[in-house]
Structure formats: structure tokens, C-alpha cells
Write an enzyme that holds these catalytic residues in place. Structure first.
Site, PDB file in Angstrom:
ATOM      1  N   TRP A 101      48.764  36.011  54.789  1.00  0.00           N
ATOM      2  CA  TRP A 101      47.943  37.203  55.033  1.00  0.00           C
ATOM      3  C   TRP A 101      48.477  38.084  56.148  1.00  0.00           C
ATOM      4  O   TRP A 101      48.307  39.302  56.116  1.00  0.00           O
ATOM      5  CB  TRP A 101      46.485  36.831  55.288  1.00  0.00           C
ATOM      6  CG  TRP A 101      45.810  36.375  54.029  1.00  0.00           C
ATOM      7  CD1 TRP A 101      45.308  35.137  53.773  1.00  0.00           C
ATOM      8  CD2 TRP A 101      45.577  37.154  52.839  1.00  0.00           C
ATOM      9  NE1 TRP A 101      44.789  35.100  52.505  1.00  0.00           N
ATOM     10  CE2 TRP A 101      44.933  36.309  51.912  1.00  0.00           C
ATOM     11  CE3 TRP A 101      45.854  38.470  52.477  1.00  0.00           C
ATOM     12  CZ2 TRP A 101      44.559  36.745  50.637  1.00  0.00           C
ATOM     13  CZ3 TRP A 101      45.491  38.909  51.216  1.00  0.00           C
ATOM     14  CH2 TRP A 101      44.841  38.044  50.309  1.00  0.00           C
ATOM     15  N   ASP A 170      41.977  39.838  61.475  1.00  0.00           N
ATOM     16  CA  ASP A 170      41.509  39.693  60.093  1.00  0.00           C
ATOM     17  C   ASP A 170      40.663  38.423  60.037  1.00  0.00           C
ATOM     18  O   ASP A 170      41.177  37.318  60.166  1.00  0.00           O
ATOM     19  CB  ASP A 170      42.718  39.578  59.159  1.00  0.00           C
ATOM     20  CG  ASP A 170      42.325  39.326  57.697  1.00  0.00           C
ATOM     21  OD1 ASP A 170      41.117  39.220  57.409  1.00  0.00           O
ATOM     22  OD2 ASP A 170      43.245  39.230  56.858  1.00  0.00           O
ATOM     23  N   LYS A 194      33.875  36.046  50.791  1.00  0.00           N
ATOM     24  CA  LYS A 194      34.006  34.622  51.110  1.00  0.00           C
ATOM     25  C   LYS A 194      32.761  34.096  51.806  1.00  0.00           C
ATOM     26  O   LYS A 194      32.140  33.156  51.341  1.00  0.00           O
ATOM     27  CB  LYS A 194      35.254  34.374  51.942  1.00  0.00           C
ATOM     28  CG  LYS A 194      36.512  34.355  51.086  1.00  0.00           C
ATOM     29  CD  LYS A 194      37.578  35.285  51.533  1.00  0.00           C
ATOM     30  CE  LYS A 194      38.689  35.396  50.501  1.00  0.00           C
ATOM     31  NZ  LYS A 194      39.814  36.156  51.002  1.00  0.00           N
TER      32      LYS A 194
HETATM   33  C1  LIG Z   1      40.791  36.961  50.951  1.00  0.00           C
HETATM   34  C2  LIG Z   1      41.514  37.443  52.140  1.00  0.00           C
HETATM   35  C3  LIG Z   1      42.034  38.749  52.219  1.00  0.00           C
HETATM   36  C4  LIG Z   1      41.995  39.722  51.037  1.00  0.00           C
HETATM   37  O1  LIG Z   1      40.820  40.378  50.941  1.00  0.00           O
HETATM   38  P1  LIG Z   1      40.647  41.538  49.831  1.00  0.00           P
HETATM   39  O2  LIG Z   1      39.212  41.905  49.969  1.00  0.00           O
HETATM   40  O3  LIG Z   1      40.990  40.941  48.502  1.00  0.00           O
HETATM   41  O4  LIG Z   1      41.564  42.642  50.185  1.00  0.00           O
HETATM   42  C5  LIG Z   1      42.641  39.143  53.372  1.00  0.00           C
HETATM   43  N1  LIG Z   1      42.750  38.315  54.423  1.00  0.00           N
HETATM   44  C6  LIG Z   1      42.296  37.042  54.388  1.00  0.00           C
HETATM   45  C7  LIG Z   1      42.437  36.170  55.571  1.00  0.00           C
HETATM   46  C8  LIG Z   1      41.664  36.560  53.240  1.00  0.00           C
HETATM   47  O5  LIG Z   1      41.218  35.305  53.219  1.00  0.00           O
END
Ligand SMILES: *Cc1c(COP(=O)(O)O)cnc(C)c1O
Length: 360
Positions: A101, A170, A194
Site C-alpha cells: 500500500w 493511511d 473494512k
Molecule cells: C484496502 C486498502 C486501501 C484501498 O482502499 P480503496 O478504497 O480500495 O482505494 C488502501 N490502503 C490500505 C491500507 C488498505 O487496506
């Protein structure tokens, strides 16, 4: 048909209570129309947005000098929106690289700003989260970027990196799974699917003074955090159902003890599965060094792809879904986000022990 234990890495399963509330709301939210059919300019929805923001702030302890935005485009749009809006010509940023990521985020940031790698986890196969003395910052980066939970590898930071430079995080896969130190960050972003509901919404928590550093030049509305703040994230039609679902998830989180409650149960859930892996004496191996393992994504594997496949095949017979590892890593991964029930962790633990007994 009964519902399976769903270990999928996202969009994640939802609490049954929340699904039932959503079923009703799709039919009628008490005004002769369902939630999918209501205007975002209606009094109903306006109130929902006020309540959502207030509740989001209360649960996370978000200080007043931070704005909260509910945007579209997922976490992935933030990979470019943040550097596009918050860096100036001549700036550079630092990245603490811990896997898939951060790699994806930097691939997009590179369109806007040079990147210095203050730490590169590739050498340890991304099984390690650096301690503060392993991170070597450059001079005056505009911000330091990291990913708080590497859902792909199954590693997680236990606290934010310590630096006086602004930090951007993030938190897509661990937001509100435990208390967060908002003050340590200048900007936090997280997509909702999530821990906070369904796909379609990304939360951005940003400190005023960091936003003030936005480039002053004219820019399109959707690439203008300030305009989005002024319009309370409703510059255009927002993802109304995703926002409604986040509200239901926040209700559920508060009903279950807020972030302290989430942390306590999430710790137990992860321990139940990790202990079962330990009990197989090496038949299954954890991915990630002990201090770096994620509470949300339990990555593990057997000695061979054949056994991993057999484990996944057998899981279906035990009513378990979504245990295949990330397409780039292989292996096995059990994602146990906020909504995942503890009974499902016990069921997986039992299956792990049984599989090792029979195949070991
Ligand atoms: C799932 C995830 C993403 C991607 O998110 P999107 O909404 O599909 O863009 C980005 N960073 C992390 C750490 C993730 O787990």
C-alpha cells in the site's frame, strides 16, 4: 442458507444488526421512501450528515482544530489528492515503505512530488515495522507518509512514527479498531469498507494548519479540500447509502464500548487465532515479526502451496470464506475487522488445530 464466517480482506462483513437495519431502511426510512431514494439536500440527510460527523468526532476524540471529510474515490484517490493539493513546487516528501500500500501510494504521489525513502522494508520482505531509530528522515520533507496497517502483509504499527515533521497516515484497514493518536498526525485517511461500513466513502481527518498549506492557485472543486470542507463534503451528490451505513456502524461501535471496547475485543479475537497457530508447533507459521503483527489481518502459511490450497478447500466445508492470502503474497490470511464476530475466530482456531493434527 446460513451465513458463513467471512474472513475477506474487504469489503468486509457487517454486523447482523446493521444489516437488518439497512434492510428496513432500504424499504422505508420513515418518510415513505427508502434510504436509496432520498435527496442529499433533504432535511433528513442534512441531519444525518451533522450526526455522522459529530458521532465520528466523539468516538475518535477528534480535536476541534481538525476537519473531517467524507469523500469518494476510496483511499486510492487520496494517494494522489494529498500530494496534488498539499505539496508545492520544490517540496519533497518522505515515505516509510512497508509494503504493497505504501508502494501504490508512492506510485501515484510521484506524479506530483519527489520521494525520499526514510525506510525501505523490502529488505526484510515487509515482515518488519521499523523502530524510530531505523527511520532516516531527509531534511524538511513537506510530510512523512506511512501506512498504519499493512493489510496485504499482515503487519501493523503499534504507534505513530516519532518526528516533528507533519505525518500523513493511511489507516484504511485499522481505523477505529482501537484508540488512535490523532494529534500525532497532520492528516489521516481511511476508506470505509473494512472497519467503518461499506465501499464508497473515504474519511479524511486533517488539521487546519496543514490544510492552510494548500496551494493557493485555482483548482477544480473536487481537488480542493477547502471547498469540500466549506460544503461539508457535499459539493456534489455524496455516496448517500455508504454514509448511512457508516452511521449505523458508528452506532454499533458505540453500543460495543467505543474504541476501547473495539480494542479489547479485537485483541482477544487476534489472540485466539494466533494462539492456535502457535499450538501447531511450526506446521503453520505466522507472517510478520512478533512485535509487528496486525490485529486486523492475521497472515500465516504452511510449508507449501499445496497445503495452503488444501486448507482453503477444507475451510469451505467448515463454512469459512475469504482465507486466501493476497494475490501477490500467496499463503493464508484471516481478516478480522471490527464487525467480525469472536465466535468465528474460535471456529477458525479449532479448524487450524484440526488441520495440523490431520495433515501434520
Ligand atoms: C484496502 C486498502 C486501501 C484501498 O482502499 P480503496 O478504497 O480500495 O482505494 C488502501 N490502503 C490500505 C491500507 C488498505 O487496506
Amino acid at each position: 442458507m446460513s451465513r458463513a464466517w467471512n474472513f475477506v480482506a474487504g469489503p468486509a462483513g457487517l454486523p447482523e444488526e446493521v444489516l437488518h437495519r439497512a434492510q428496513e431502511a432500504i424499504w422505508d426510512i420513515g418518510m415513505g421512501a427508502g434510504i436509496l431514494e432520498v435527496s442529499h439536500r433533504s432535511a433528513f440527510f442534512d441531519q444525518l450528515m451533522y450526526d455522522l460527523e459529530a458521532q465520528f468526532r466523539r468516538i475518535g476524540g477528534i480535536p476541534d482544530d481538525y476537519d473531517v471529510l467524507f469523500l469518494q474515490g476510496g483511499a486510492t484517490l487520496q494517494f494522489c489528492q494529498i500530494p496534488a493539493e498539499l505539496t508545492h513546487p520544490g517540496d519533497h516528501i518522505d515515505c516509510i515503505h512497508t509494503g504493497f500500500w505504501t508502494r501504490n501510494a508512492m506510485r501515484d504521489a510521484a506524479f506530483y512530488v519527489p520521494i525520499h525513502y526514510a525506510y525501505d522494508g523490502a529488505a526484510t520482505g515487509f515482515e518488519h515495522i521499523p523502530s524510530d531509530d531505523e527511520i532516516h528522515y531527509s531534511e524538511n520533507p513537506r510530510y512523512v507518509y506511512y501506512c498504519a496497517n499493512n493489510s496485504f502483509m499482515g503487519t501493523e504499527w503499534q504507534h505513530a512514527p516519532k518526528t516533528d515533521y507533519p505525518i500523513v497516515a493511511d489507516m484504511s484497514s485499522n481505523i477505529y479498531s482501537r484508540p488512535i493518536d490523532v494529534r500525532a498526525h497532520s492528516l489521516i485517511f481511511a476508506s470505509a469498507q473494512k472497519n467503518l461500513g461499506i465501499a464508497g466513502c473515504c474519511v479524511v481527518i486533517v488539521r487546519h494548519d496543514f490544510l492552510e498549506a494548500c496551494q493557493p492557485d485555482p483548482r477544480p472543486s473536487m481537488f480542493n479540500y477547502r471547498r469540500l470542507v466549506e460544503n461539508r463534503s457535499m459539493l456534489n451528490t455524496p455516496p448517500t447509502f455508504a454514509l448511512y451505513m457508516m452511521k449505523q456502524m458508528l452506532d454499533w461501535i458505540e453500543e460495543h464500548g467505543g474504541l476501547e471496547g473495539m480494542a479489547a475485543i479485537n485483541r482477544q479475537k487476534a489472540a485466539i487465532i494466533r494462539d492456535a497457530i502457535d499450538d501447531t508447533h511450526g506446521f503453520f507459521r505466522h507472517v510478520g515479526e512478533p512485535q509487528c503483527r496486525s490485529m486486523m489481518n492475521i497472515s500465516f502459511r504452511t510449508a507449501s502451496k499445496e497445503l495452503d490450497d488444501a486448507f482453503i478447500e477444507g475451510a469451505e466445508a467448515h463454512n469459512m470464506l475469504g482465507l486466501r492470502g493476497h494475490r501477490e503474497t500467496g499463503g493464508l490470511r484471516a481478516s478480522v475487522f471490527n464487525a467480525f464476530p469472536i465466535e468465528g475466530c474460535r471456529a477458525l482456531a479449532e479448524y487450524i488445530r484440526e488441520f495440523a493434527r490431520v495433515r501434520g
